[in-house]
Design a protein around this motif. Structure first.
Motif, PDB file in Angstrom:
ATOM      1  N   GLN A  34      -4.626   0.684   2.607  1.00  0.00           N
ATOM      2  CA  GLN A  34      -4.256   0.119   4.158  1.00  0.00           C
ATOM      3  C   GLN A  34      -5.694  -0.145   4.665  1.00  0.00           C
ATOM      4  N   LEU A  37      -6.475  -3.676   3.124  1.00  0.00           N
ATOM      5  CA  LEU A  37      -5.614  -4.836   3.657  1.00  0.00           C
ATOM      6  C   LEU A  37      -5.938  -5.116   4.865  1.00  0.00           C
ATOM      7  N   ALA A  41      -7.296  -8.700   5.750  1.00  0.00           N
ATOM      8  CA  ALA A  41      -6.311  -9.454   6.789  1.00  0.00           C
ATOM      9  C   ALA A  41      -7.462 -10.119   7.746  1.00  0.00           C
ATOM     10  N   THR A  93      -2.014  -8.409   9.490  1.00  0.00           N
ATOM     11  CA  THR A  93      -1.924  -7.054   9.460  1.00  0.00           C
ATOM     12  C   THR A  93      -0.342  -6.678   9.363  1.00  0.00           C
ATOM     13  N   GLY A  96       0.920  -7.017   5.968  1.00  0.00           N
ATOM     14  CA  GLY A  96       0.430  -5.961   5.441  1.00  0.00           C
ATOM     15  C   GLY A  96       1.177  -4.712   5.335  1.00  0.00           C
ATOM     16  N   THR A 100       2.763  -2.218   2.678  1.00  0.00           N
ATOM     17  CA  THR A 100       2.490  -0.776   2.416  1.00  0.00           C
ATOM     18  C   THR A 100       4.013   0.055   2.536  1.00  0.00           C
ATOM     19  N   ILE A 110      -2.746   1.150   8.834  1.00  0.00           N
ATOM     20  CA  ILE A 110      -2.376  -0.355   8.841  1.00  0.00           C
ATOM     21  C   ILE A 110      -1.875  -0.422  10.438  1.00  0.00           C
TER      22      ILE A 110
END
Length: 438
Positions: A34, A37, A41, A93, A96, A100, A110
């Motif tokens: 995370q 990510l 992002a 985000t 993402g 996740t 995240i």
């Protein structure tokens, strides 16, 4: 720990919980995914925002010579371009987070990053976009703290604590959360009301086809409607029933009947003046006590006069109804003035009227209608023969400093050109019974 204050113990508990969460994130592969990510992002949002900023600026910026509504709207949208980076990061985000949660069944890291990006957007909004002092104050002391609490996940506990803190006030009581909501909502609503009132007043005053008195009345009605609506919206937001204000309204009515009767009288007089149009902004008026000036502003309580020397006089509206007021109405109407002078007793006074009338009629501001300049014999004074020339002008001779001095110059030059003496004060004294030596 038992001897520590409650606030210290609570802070230690929150610190331990935060450390446990951080430790779990550091040791979890899903958490590291995370974090990756989040970084991806942010970098993607940074690249896209840099590529889009130039084209969006050229697309939204209106031509310099355009000032219409569309141009103002495009400029308004343009000032929000600094929010492009954090909002893009927030959107990426969020995408993402969905990935996740589907892969690992968890997205706490995240989700935290998404809240941080939202906090950054609020900070940029307050720091770079808000220019109004009230909005900056509201942003620094309300929006940013709320966004920070939301980012760290404490908005819920803080709200519960504020709601649990009850302040008694006689037979009434309210919690701190309600008080903060009332302060913020009241300030924001009435700021919007003031902003709307300024815009509506500017629009009404720009309608040149309306009479000045009608424009003033329309502006006052719009002001009452706007702030009345703002008050009703605020009461609805705070959950206060309007029926509970009946007692307060009765008390205010009694106060108006006794202690505030002058204010009520001035307010009603102001409404009457606006309806009848007897005196409005731009009129030159002379009061019963001799004070004179141009009306530059009208309020619910009084009218503001500006004298020829720049002083402002606050005159209650009631005085315009109950006393004698001369309105010269500087709205293009003609007004008559006179300039007094005198000549010597040695002068052939039969030639003076025609001479002066001709000289004054040549002045460019002197009107020939409704009457030409008229020179009249007024009196046989102690020092000379007194005359006065009456003349009409289009406007106001405010303070007798606008037209009358030029007329007096014309009279002086005409008399000097024909060798007519302007006398000065003099006395003839006769002595009787003087001694022989004298």
């Amino acid at each position: 720990m038992e001897n520590q204050p409650e606030i210290v113990r609570q802070a230690i508990v929150y610190a331990k919980q935060g450390w446990e969460v951080a430790e779990g994130w550091l040791l979890s592969p899903a958490a590291w995914t995370q974090f990756a990510l989040l970084l991806a992002a942010y970098l993607l949002a940074l690249v896209i925002s840099r590529r889009l900023r130039g084209p969006l600026t050229r697309l939204l910026a209106p031509p310099p010579d355009q000032t219409n509504v569309v141009a103002r709207l495009r400029n308004f949208v343009l000032i929000f371009l600094p929010l492009l980076l954090p909002l893009l990061a927030y959107v990426f985000t969020g995408l993402g987070e969905g990935v996740t949660r589907s892969l690992f069944g968890s997205g706490a890291v995240i989700a935290f990053g998404k809240r941080v990006f939202l906090f950054l957007a609020v900070r940029i909004l307050v720091r770079d976009i808000f220019t109004e002092p009230f909005l900056k104050l509201l942003g620094n002391y309300v929006l940013i703290p709320i966004a920070a609490l939301y980012a760290v996940g404490l908005i819920g506990p803080v709200s519960e604590r504020l709601e649990a803190t009850v302040i008694p006030l006689g037979n009434m009581s309210f919690d701190l959360l309600w008080l903060l909501r009332a302060i913020v909502a009241g300030g924001l609503i009435f700021w919007l009301g003031r902003w709307s009132n300024e815009r509506s007043t500017s629009y009404i005053q720009s309608q040149e086809e309306m009479r000045p008195a009608t424009r003033q009345l329309a502006a006052k009605v719009a002001e009452i409607v706007i702030f009345g609506a703002a008050f009703l919206v605020l009461m609805n937001i705070l959950g206060i029933s309007l029926t509970s204000l009946a007692v307060l309204g009765g008390a205010i009515g009694v106060g108006l009947g006794f202690g505030l009767q002058k204010i009520a009288s001035n307010f009603i007089s102001g409404v009457i003046l606006l309806l009848e149009g007897q005196a409005t902004v731009g009129d030159y008026v002379e009061l019963d006590n001799g004070e004179a000036g141009t009306i530059v502003k009208t309020t619910a309580r009084a009218m503001i006069l500006e004298t020829f020397d720049g002083r402002w006089i606050v005159v209650p509206n009631e005085d315009f109804i109950t006393t004698r007021v001369v309105n010269y109405s500087d709205q293009g109407s003609a007004n008559r003035y006179e300039a007094p002078f005198s000549v010597s007793y040695d002068t052939d006074i039969n030639i003076v009227p025609a001479l002066i009338e001709e000289a004054v009629a040549k002045l460019p501001f002197v009107l020939q209608e409704p009457d030409r300049p008229d020179c009249e014999l007024r009196a046989f004074g102690d020092s000379g023969v007194e005359f006065a020339v009456e003349f009409w002008v289009n406007g106001i001779d405010d303070g007798k400093n606008r037209f009358t001095p030029q007329v007096l110059f014309a009279i002086w030059n005409a008399l000097k050109e024909h060798d007519i003496e302007i006398p000065f004060p003099q006395r003839v004294v006769h002595h009787k019974g003087l001694p022989p030596a004298a």
